[in-house]
Motif scaffolding. Structure first.
Motif, PDB file in Angstrom:
ATOM      1  N   LEU A  23      -0.337  -6.292  -0.804  1.00 15.43           N
ATOM      2  CA  LEU A  23      -0.742  -5.368   0.257  1.00 15.43           C
ATOM      3  C   LEU A  23      -1.803  -5.983   1.172  1.00 15.43           C
ATOM      4  N   ARG A  26       4.771  -1.480  -2.809  1.00 14.05           N
ATOM      5  CA  ARG A  26       4.399  -0.733  -4.015  1.00 14.05           C
ATOM      6  C   ARG A  26       5.594  -0.594  -4.947  1.00 14.05           C
ATOM      7  N   SER A  27       6.752  -0.299  -4.390  1.00  8.91           N
ATOM      8  CA  SER A  27       7.963  -0.154  -5.200  1.00  8.91           C
ATOM      9  C   SER A  27       8.348  -1.487  -5.836  1.00  8.91           C
ATOM     10  N   HIS A  56      -0.905  -3.988 -11.152  1.00  8.01           N
ATOM     11  CA  HIS A  56      -1.639  -3.413 -10.029  1.00  8.01           C
ATOM     12  C   HIS A  56      -2.356  -4.500  -9.217  1.00  8.01           C
ATOM     13  N   ALA A  99       6.366  -4.043  -6.633  1.00  8.91           N
ATOM     14  CA  ALA A  99       5.433  -4.393  -7.701  1.00  8.91           C
ATOM     15  C   ALA A  99       5.615  -3.511  -8.927  1.00  8.91           C
ATOM     16  N   ALA A 100       6.060  -2.281  -8.724  1.00  8.82           N
ATOM     17  CA  ALA A 100       6.211  -1.344  -9.838  1.00  8.82           C
ATOM     18  C   ALA A 100       7.451  -1.621 -10.680  1.00  8.82           C
ATOM     19  N   ARG A 127       0.235  -6.004  -6.936  1.00  6.80           N
ATOM     20  CA  ARG A 127       0.501  -5.058  -5.845  1.00  6.80           C
ATOM     21  C   ARG A 127      -0.584  -5.142  -4.775  1.00  6.80           C
ATOM     22  N   ASP A 128      -1.842  -5.116  -5.200  1.00  7.51           N
ATOM     23  CA  ASP A 128      -2.942  -5.134  -4.237  1.00  7.51           C
ATOM     24  C   ASP A 128      -2.990  -6.449  -3.466  1.00  7.51           C
ATOM     25  N   ASP A 181       4.271  -0.956   3.365  1.00  8.83           N
ATOM     26  CA  ASP A 181       3.415  -0.849   2.180  1.00  8.83           C
ATOM     27  C   ASP A 181       4.155  -0.171   1.040  1.00  8.83           C
ATOM     28  N   GLU A 182       4.945   0.840   1.365  1.00  9.86           N
ATOM     29  CA  GLU A 182       5.671   1.560   0.326  1.00  9.86           C
ATOM     30  C   GLU A 182       6.682   0.658  -0.373  1.00  9.86           C
ATOM     31  N   THR A 196      -6.157   3.922  -2.117  1.00 10.16           N
ATOM     32  CA  THR A 196      -6.214   4.860  -3.230  1.00 10.16           C
ATOM     33  C   THR A 196      -7.340   4.473  -4.163  1.00 10.16           C
ATOM     34  N   ASP A 214      -4.656  -0.318  -0.974  1.00  7.94           N
ATOM     35  CA  ASP A 214      -3.864   0.656  -0.227  1.00  7.94           C
ATOM     36  C   ASP A 214      -4.636   1.933   0.066  1.00  7.94           C
TER      37      ASP A 214
END
Length: 212
Positions: free
Chosen positions: A27, A48-49, A20, A51-52, A23-24, A44-45, A198, A196
């Motif tokens: 971003l 996220r994908s 995470h 990094a996941a 990811r941040d 951004d999506e 959240t 992001d």
């Protein structure tokens, strides 16, 4: 064996539970830095994908941390099959921390990790206008070829030695201790939104190439 930079920053390896934070960091990259890191505009999506889907068995990430927040990263990915002895590397540093030697330190750690895994060729791909990355790679004896606006650098690595293996072992032990301290510090911080927008994972803990 942790390099110290501006504002008490340090270089250490990321562990799987810190995906995470990576990811941040991605971003937070500004538009130009994001384009340099991914070779073009990405949403951004997509970040996220990306990094996941990190594969801990084939991906080694070293990060530049300032006050427990990831501000730069070196992403080393082994190219299958293992017999190819090749890897790809990509670098990202948030703009306020660029041109402070962070990229050089990240690349040095990346080369050490590649060497100890028997990697003979490390590919560094960047846009042709990304002169900072090209200059950084040339400092480490990279040779470049140009093809359709993209520069691909190949760095020849020597074989691992007992000393190089010990260097990584020591830095890994320091990195794990630092990661534990960062985790404890996040537990004590007030909750804050992630990059992001959240809410951070875990309730009270905050979530947490361009080149240097």
């Amino acid at each position: 064996m942790q390099e110290v930079f501006i504002e008490g920053g340090l270089i250490r390896k990321l562990w799987p539970v810190e995906a995470h934070a990576y990811r941040d960091h991605l971003l937070r990259l500004d538009a130009d830095s994001r384009r340099s890191r991914f070779g073009g505009a990405v949403s951004d999506e997509m970040i996220r994908s990306y990094a996941a889907t990190l594969d801990a068995a084939e991906t080694i990430i070293h990060g530049f941390y300032v006050d427990g927040i990831l501000r730069g990263a070196a992403d080393l990915r082994l190219i299958p099959p293992a017999t190819s002895r090749e890897a790809e590397a990509a670098f990202s540093v948030e703009r306020p921390w660029q041109s402070h030697g962070v990229g050089s330190a990240l690349l040095e750690r990346c080369l050490l990790a590649a060497r100890n895994r028997g990697i003979k060729l490390m590919h560094i791909a960047c846009l042709s206008e990304n002169h900072r990355m090209q200059q950084l790679a040339r400092k480490f004896a990279a040779e470049f070829s140009f093809d359709f606006g993209t520069v691909v650098g190949k760095v020849q690595n020597p074989r691992p030695t007992p000393l190089s293996l010990m260097r990584e072992l020591v830095t890994d032990s320091h990195s794990f201790a630092a990661a534990c301290l960062d985790f404890q510090a996040r537990l004590l911080r007030p909750a804050a939104p992630a990059a992001d927008g959240t809410q951070p994972e875990g309730g009270t803990a905050s979530a947490g190439a361009q080149n240097g």
